[in-house]
Structures are given as structure tokens and as C-alpha cells.
Design an enzyme around this catalytic site. Structure first.
Site, PDB file in Angstrom:
ATOM      1  N   ASP A 144      43.178   6.933  23.216  1.00 49.35           N
ATOM      2  CA  ASP A 144      41.606   7.530  23.075  1.00 49.35           C
ATOM      3  C   ASP A 144      40.885   7.670  24.328  1.00 49.35           C
ATOM      4  O   ASP A 144      39.919   7.821  24.115  1.00 49.35           O
ATOM      5  CB  ASP A 144      40.597   5.856  22.489  1.00 49.35           C
ATOM      6  CG  ASP A 144      40.310   5.662  21.174  1.00 49.35           C
ATOM      7  OD1 ASP A 144      40.995   6.290  20.401  1.00 49.35           O
ATOM      8  OD2 ASP A 144      40.840   4.053  20.693  1.00 49.35           O
ATOM      9  N   ASP A 174      43.561   5.187  10.644  1.00 51.82           N
ATOM     10  CA  ASP A 174      43.767   4.223  12.384  1.00 51.82           C
ATOM     11  C   ASP A 174      44.151   2.451  12.302  1.00 51.82           C
ATOM     12  O   ASP A 174      43.885   2.057  10.759  1.00 51.82           O
ATOM     13  CB  ASP A 174      41.901   4.544  12.923  1.00 51.82           C
ATOM     14  CG  ASP A 174      41.834   3.688  14.203  1.00 51.82           C
ATOM     15  OD1 ASP A 174      42.957   3.541  14.324  1.00 51.82           O
ATOM     16  OD2 ASP A 174      40.742   4.951  14.437  1.00 51.82           O
TER      17      ASP A 174
HETATM   18  C1  GLA Z   1      39.608   4.033  17.721  1.00 50.11           C
HETATM   19  C2  GLA Z   1      40.084   5.543  17.093  1.00 50.11           C
HETATM   20  C3  GLA Z   1      38.777   6.527  18.103  1.00 50.11           C
HETATM   21  C4  GLA Z   1      38.184   6.398  16.958  1.00 50.11           C
HETATM   22  C5  GLA Z   1      37.766   4.869  16.702  1.00 50.11           C
HETATM   23  C6  GLA Z   1      36.449   5.245  15.599  1.00 50.11           C
HETATM   24  O1  GLA Z   1      39.257   3.652  18.547  1.00 50.11           O
HETATM   25  O2  GLA Z   1      41.392   5.255  18.572  1.00 50.11           O
HETATM   26  O3  GLA Z   1      40.195   7.552  17.530  1.00 50.11           O
HETATM   27  O4  GLA Z   1      38.395   6.713  15.504  1.00 50.11           O
HETATM   28  O5  GLA Z   1      38.548   4.400  16.449  1.00 50.11           O
HETATM   29  O6  GLA Z   1      35.720   4.232  15.195  1.00 50.11           O
END
Ligand code: GLA
Length: 708
Positions: free
Chosen positions: A526, A457
Site C-alpha cells: 500500500d 483484497d
Molecule cells: C487495502 C488495499 C488498498 C485499498 C484499500 C481499500 O488497503 O491494499 O489498495 O484497496 O484496501 O480499502
């Protein structure tokens, strides 16, 4: 005719793919000029192509702004430059001088052309590279710059390639814009008579724009018409400038970096730009997308033939509240649904209880995992699933041991605020010591725990992007950061050949051909609301294939949008990509769990069609009617049609969907109803899949070719 040929009499180079041709020459001034890109030509026919004549000339006209393979800042050129350099004495203009060319076959079925130039006076070599492969119409282009002198020079702009389009009326530009949780909104609009800049200034590919374009002459449809398209393989800032000149030409140039970034090039140093690949088709936007999908599978992805597992991800189920016990329970429920890969998301390490602390301290949180991760991983493996873990290696919370020990490791300028976004700062991956540190803990983590999968990420854009202590650091970091990021991932993959990686940046902030060339799938957004997801997936699929598109089924009301849609609809939307589950299974009723298990098993029967097949968008998400996509295996033996309806007005007729590209003489059996249909009817007259009455109706129709 070989893939790359040369007519010495006319000085014409011709690149040929199965269905297209690309022609160029070096003109009298020494500059590489474009001749044509479109339907396939013989070398003799390409000899007839001419650089379009300039319009009325005046002392204000200059060289045409479109029509060169890499328009430089130099001479009487006033369009968007692809190459801008500043030599040691301050001189800026570049003057072309050809020094040679090379063609070779780096691998069977692949041919490459390198056109070598240097500046007429200053010590800079510029080589234009072209690569074609059998079996794809995609042409890869990039540029190599080399400082052959004894003094440093500065590259103010180094695009990978410029692409010139044939004269047509009414060009349109297709591209995506977006924001966090709303990526991939497709636009199709006339190219204005000016310069249009698509860009990311964020240090990442970005949610806000994505580095690809499609241009058509205003008349292309999903199934018909000429489309010229290009996509950049780069995961940092980038810029693509489309220009329509007053004399009616259209061209675009693109590469890494945004306005104001620069690249120092020391004596003897070489810089290779990322590839900016292009494809022409006369089969409309659908064919353009399919050409990209096939290319990504054949030439970009590291493991294209593997079917992606159905994964479970803990993020929406538990948030930061992960513990060994809670994860064991979820894992037990997940495996019963048919999940094959169990992924623990954020919250497992350091002092991470929310987003204010812990990033940078990559050891399991003692309270939640008193014996480390091994007992949970062993349990997941015992259940027969693979184990995956979320990491965010490029980030640090100021409230962390790492930051307390190395406050100088982050991007920053002296005397300037260190702007926090999501309470975190960006580690300067351009520094080798930072990149090596990240590689060291990652490789240890993976090896010590037998980790099968990482979700990598990156949760914020750059700000105060400085590298104090290194004279040229503020400029260098934009490029070096991405190069080192790639290096760390490449090393990690080499250390652990079984490791698979998901690219994520707060959802779709880092989806591009560069990221996909070293990962296995991407997290497009997300936003897991299935209704929103239909258009996000529509944007994603313009270039990137379904086999890379992770899609979770999550709880309702959706955490982000508050919307409630049926479980079946959520599944059917996620089945258009790499199906995954992201809900809190402890809260699902026995009926929901049973339905989910059935849908997972249905998906497993068709996922080879989705992940490896060809996508046909039967109906886009543009109106009140349903959206429908069809996937078809390469041998046309099996098709899957997915249909998603929003909230139809009463009286709206049931949609009739005409299927695409089936074997015309064949018949296909609907595996659910057992009915057999002639392909000629399915394609020529269409089917009307039964949709349950009410909002958020959906259907999945699986068709298998009947022998004989
Ligand atoms: C990002 C990712 C999510 C999750 C959060 C965790 O927003 O896109 O899927 O993993 O971080 O903090």
C-alpha cells in the site's frame, strides 16, 4: 539421460534438470535420505554420493538432524520434524516402510517421481512427490498423506519437503521481513548454529515474512556463487525452519501451518501439501531470481504471455468517495493518458462510506450508483478501456446486513471477544456454505456487469480463529480456509475465462506462488512512495517476476510518507513493474498530464522487456549511490535500464553501470540519443547514464540491437 533415473544396484534416485542434479535413496531403516543437490551429475557419479557420516556418536546424539527428505517425529530424531502425527491411540512416532515407487511423465517435458511409504504399523500412507520440467532447474516437491484406517488421526505437522544442503562453511540465509506498507525488506545474515524459524501465524502469507529462503555458502554475490533457494506455494499460515546443527550441517523444512496448528485426517481421507519448490544455481543471487522468474512464467501464472495493461486505480484519488459521476470524470482523464484498464476501488457497495460499515453487502450503493454499475462500466468500455472492480470477499463489517443475518459465519470462539481489526471480522471461508455464498455473488457480479478484472483484497489477519459447531473445526480451518479460497477463485476463473485478477492483502500480505498460480498480478504494498518502493520492489523481485508486480504512480506529497518526488522519478520506479496510475488526475496540471501521457507511451514501447524479460540487478538499493536494474528480452534484442538516484552528496561521481548478458558481438542503439554502443563496452566497461542534477534523478535507457 532421462530427467529421473534409478540405479537399482545402489538404490539411488537421480533427478536431473538442465544444469542441476538432485539425488536421494532409501536407507536401511526405510527412511528416505538425501544424497546431494547441486551441479549436474551422471547416475554413475551420483552413485559415489554418501549420506555424510554422523559425527562422534553418543547416547545423546540420535540421528543427524539434517539429511533426510522428510525428517519425522519418531525414533532418535531431535531436529525440527517435517512430519508429526498422532494416531488414534495416542501414539506419536512414525516409522518408515517403503512400499513402492512410480515415475511417469504427466505432460511432455515434465517428469514425476513418487516414493511411496507407509507406517510400519499404523494406517498412514506417506508419498513423497518430486517433479522436474525441461527448461527450468526448479524442482517441485510435495507430500501426500492418506489415512488408510478406520479411525481419525491428527497431523500435527505436515511439511511439504525438507531440503538438505551440502556441507559448506559459513552458510548465509537471505529472506525478507516487513510490515504493512514496508514489505520485502531483504536480509542476508549468517545462519546461526541453531534453529531459525520464519513463519506467518496470521492465516495469510503476511507482510511480515514471505515463504521463501535463499542460502549461500557466505561467498555468493549477485553474479556469482552457489545459491540454494526454495519457495512455498501457499497463501495461509506457514513455517520454514532453517537448522544448522552442531555437527555443521545445514537444512531447512517448510510447509503450511504454524506452530500449534494441526490437521485432522479422517478415515480414508487424503491430504496433499502445497508444493515447496527448490532451485540450485551457481550463478549467484541474480541467477536464482531469474530462475524463479522464468519458472513462475512457465509453470505458475495462468496467462504468462499476456502483456499486463496499464491500469488506473481510484483508491488514492477518491478514497471511499466513489460515485458514478466522479468515476466517469476520472475515467475520461485516464484514457487520455493511455490507460487501458479502469479499476474502481473500495467504496462502491452497500453502506460503505468509510471503513466502519458495508463489507459483506456486495450491491452497488444506491446513492452513488443510482442505476447500478452498468452505466459506468458501459462508459469505461465505450472509452476503450477494460473495467475492474475491488472486492474483499473474505470480510464482513459487524455493521452490515450480512453480519446481522449470519453472525455465526465469522471465525470465532464461544465466550471470546471477536477482535476487530479495521472494524472488520474474517468470514470463515473454511465453511462450504460461506465459500459457496462468495462464489455465487462474485460470479453474478462479474457476469451481470461484464467485469474484466477484480482486485481481490484481504485486509486483516485472523484472530480467535475458531469454527464452533464442528468438532475438529478449530484445527481444520487453517487448511480448509485456503483450500476453499483457492476453490472459489478457480471456479470464478473457470466461469469467466476472460476475467483477470489482482492478488492484494492490504498490499503485499498475500504474495506467494499459490496466489500467483491463480491470479495475474499482485499488489506488493500500500506504500506508493516511489522512494520507499525501490526497496519494496527489490525484495519482491527476489522471487516474483516484474510482470506480476503492480506499481502505481500516485500524487505528491505522498499520502503515507509526505514525501515529494518528481513525476518522472515516480514513473521510472513504476515502470520497473506493471505500470499503473493511482493519482487524482483532476489535480494534475496540463504539463503533468502531458508528461504522464508521454511516459505511459514510452512504457508501452518497453513493457514487453520488463514484463517478459530477464531482470539483472545492476546496483542494489543498499547505499547512497543510485539503484539500477536492467531487463533483457529472451533473444537479447532489447534491453531497458532504469536508474533511480536518491539524494547524492556533492562530488559523488556519476555511477558507471556495467550491463549484463547482452549478445557479446552485437551493437546496441540508445533509442533516445541514437548513439550506438558495442556490447563489449556496455558489459565490460559500462555506461554512465545521464542523470539530471539534484535529488530524485532518474533515467530510462532503452537499447535496441543494431543489425549487421
Ligand atoms: C487495502 C488495499 C488498498 C485499498 C484499500 C481499500 O488497503 O491494499 O489498495 O484497496 O484496501 O480499502
Amino acid at each position: 539421460m532421462s530427467a529421473i533415473s534409478f540405479d537399482p544396484a545402489r538404490g539411488v534416485w537421480l533427478l536431473s534438470t538442465a544444469r542441476t542434479s538432485y539425488a536421494l535413496r532409501v536407507d536401511e531403516t526405510g527412511a528416505p535420505c538425501h544424497l546431494g543437490w547441486g551441479p549436474r551429475l551422471t547416475l554413475a557419479a551420483a552413485g559415489e554420493l554418501r549420506t555424510p557420516p554422523a559425527g562422534e556418536s553418543s547416547s545423546f546424539a540420535g540421528r543427524p538432524a539434517a539429511g533426510e527428505e522428510l525428517p519425522v517425529d519418531g525414533g532418535a530424531r531431535y531436529g525440527a520434524p517435517s512430519l508429526r502425527v498422532r494416531f488414534a491411540d495416542g501414539t506419536r512416532a512414525f516409522e518408515w516402510q517403503q512400499v513402492g515407487h512410480r515415475t511417469w511423465e504427466p505432460a511432455p517435458g515434465t517428469a514425476e517421481l513418487a516414493l511411496e511409504f507407509r507406517d510400519r504399523h499404523y494406517p498412514l500412507d506417506v508419498t513423497l512427490h518430486y517433479r522436474v520440467h525441461t527448461g527450468t532447474d526448479v524442482i517441485e516437491r510435495w507430500t501426500v498423506l492418506r489415512n488408510t484406517g478406520r479411525e481419525p488421526l491428527t497431523v500435527l505437522r505436515a511439511d511439504s519437503a525438507a531440503w538438505t544442503l551440502p556441507p559448506r562453511d559459513g552458510y548465509r540465509l537471505s529472506h525478507v521481513t516487513g510490515q504493512w506498507s514496508a514489505e520485502g525488506l531483504l536480509h542476508r545474515e549468517p545462519v546461526p548454529g541453531a534453529e531459525t524459524v520464519l513463519t506467518s501465524r496470521r492465516g495469510i502469507t503476511s507482510h511480515h515474512a514471505n515463504p521463501w529462503v535463499m542460502l549461500d555458502a557466505g561467498d555468493a554475490t549477485e553474479d556469482r556463487g552457489e545459491v540454494w533457494s526454495a519457495a512455498l506455494a501457499w497463501s495461509g499460515s506457514w513455517q520454514i525452519t532453517v537448522q544448522r546443527t552442531p555437527d555443521g550441517r545445514t537444512a531447512f523444512t517448510g510447509g503450511a501451518g504454524h506452530d500449534g496448528t494441526a490437521l485432522p485426517l479422517g478415515p480414508g481421507e487424503e491430504h496433499t501439501t502445497p508444493p515447496f519448490a527448490g532451485v540450485f544455481t551457481d550463478g549467484g543471487f541474480g541467477a536464482a531470481s531469474r530462475a524463479w522468474h522464468a519458472y513462475v512464467r512457465a509453470h505458475v501464472l495462468p496467462h504468462p504471455d499476456e502483456l499486463r495493461p496499464v491500469l488506473f486505480n481510484s483508491w488514492e484519488a477518491t478514497g471511499f468517495g466513489v460515485s458514478e459521476q466522479g468515476q466517469r470524470e476520472l475515467a475520461r482523464r485516464a484514457v487520455e493518458l493511455g490507460v487501458e484498464l479502469y479499476v474502481v476501488d473500495d467504496g462502491w457497495f452497500g453502506g460503505r462510506r468509510d471503513d466502519t460499515a458495508g463489507l459483506g453487502d456486495w450491491t452497488p450503493a444506491e446513492k452513488s450508483f443510482p442505476n447500478g454499475l452498468t452505466p459506468l462500466i458501459d462508459e469505461v468500455h465505450r472509452l476503450g478501456m477494460r473495467f475492474g472492480l475491488w472486492v474483499e470477499p473474505e470480510m464482513v463489517n459487524p455493521d452490515s446486513d450480512l453480519y446481522r443475518a449470519h453472525p455465526d459465519w465469522v471465525l470465532h470462539f464461544p465466550h471470546r471477544t471477536r477482535t476487530e481489526l479495521r472494524n472488520q471480522l474474517v468470514l470463515n471461508f473454511a465453511r462450504d456454505d460461506v465459500a459457496d455464498w462468495a462464489h455465487a455473488w462474485l460470479t453474478r457480479l462479474v457476469a451481470d456487469n461484464g467485469i474484466d478484472f477484480l482486485k481481490w483484497d484481504m485486509n486483516r489477519a485472523f484472530s480467535e480463529a475458531g469454527w464452533p459447531g464442528r468438532e475438529d473445526g478449530h484445527d481444520l480451518l487453517w487448511t480448509r480456509y485456503v483450500q476453499n479460497l483457492y476453490r472459489v477463485i478457480d471456479r470464478l476463473r473457470a466461469d469467466h475465462p476472460g476475467l483477470r485478477i489482482e492478488a492484494c492483502s492490504g498490499g503485499g500480505g498475500r504474495v506467494d506462488l499459490g496466489a500467483l498460480s491463480r491470479t495475474d498480478q499482485a499488489w506488493p504494498s500500500d506504500n506508493t512512495d516511489a522512494a520507499d518502493r525501490v526497496s519494496i520492489q527489490h525484495g519482491y523481485g527476489q522471487i516474483y517476476p516484474a510482470g506480476t508486480m503492480a506499481a502505481w504512480v500516485t500524487d505528491v506529497p505522498n499520502q503515507l510518507t509526505g514525501r515529494t518526488v518528481p513525476l518522472r522519478y515516480r514513473f521510472h520506479v513504476a515502470m520497473a513493474g506493471v505500470l499503473a496510475i493511482g493519482g487524482d488526475l483532476a489535480r494534475w496540471t496540463p504539463e503533468e498530464l502531458a508528461e504522464a501521457a508521454e511516459l505511459v507511451s514510452e512504457y508501452k514501447k518497453v513493457r514487453h522487456i520488463v514484463q517478459h524479460g530477464a531482470l539483472h540487478r545492476l546496483r542494489g538499493p543498499g547505499d547512497d549511490g543510485p539503484t539500477a536494474v536492467q531487463y533483457l528480452t529472451g533473444d537479447s534484442q532489447e534491453a531497458l535500464v532504469l536508474v533511480w538516484q536518491r539524494a547524492p552528496r556533492h562530488g559523488t561521481p556519476r555511477p558507471v553501470l556495467r550491463l549484463a548478458a547482452l549478445a557479446p558481438e552485437a551493437r546496441y542503439r540508445d533509442t533516445r540519443t541514437g548513439e550506438v554502443h558495442h556490447a563489449s563496452v556496455l558489459m565490460g566497461y559500462g555506461i554512465s547514464p545521464e542523470l539530471p542534477i539534484g535529488d530524485w534523478a532518474s533515467a530510462a535507457v532503452h537499447l535496441v540491437r543494431v543489425e549487421g
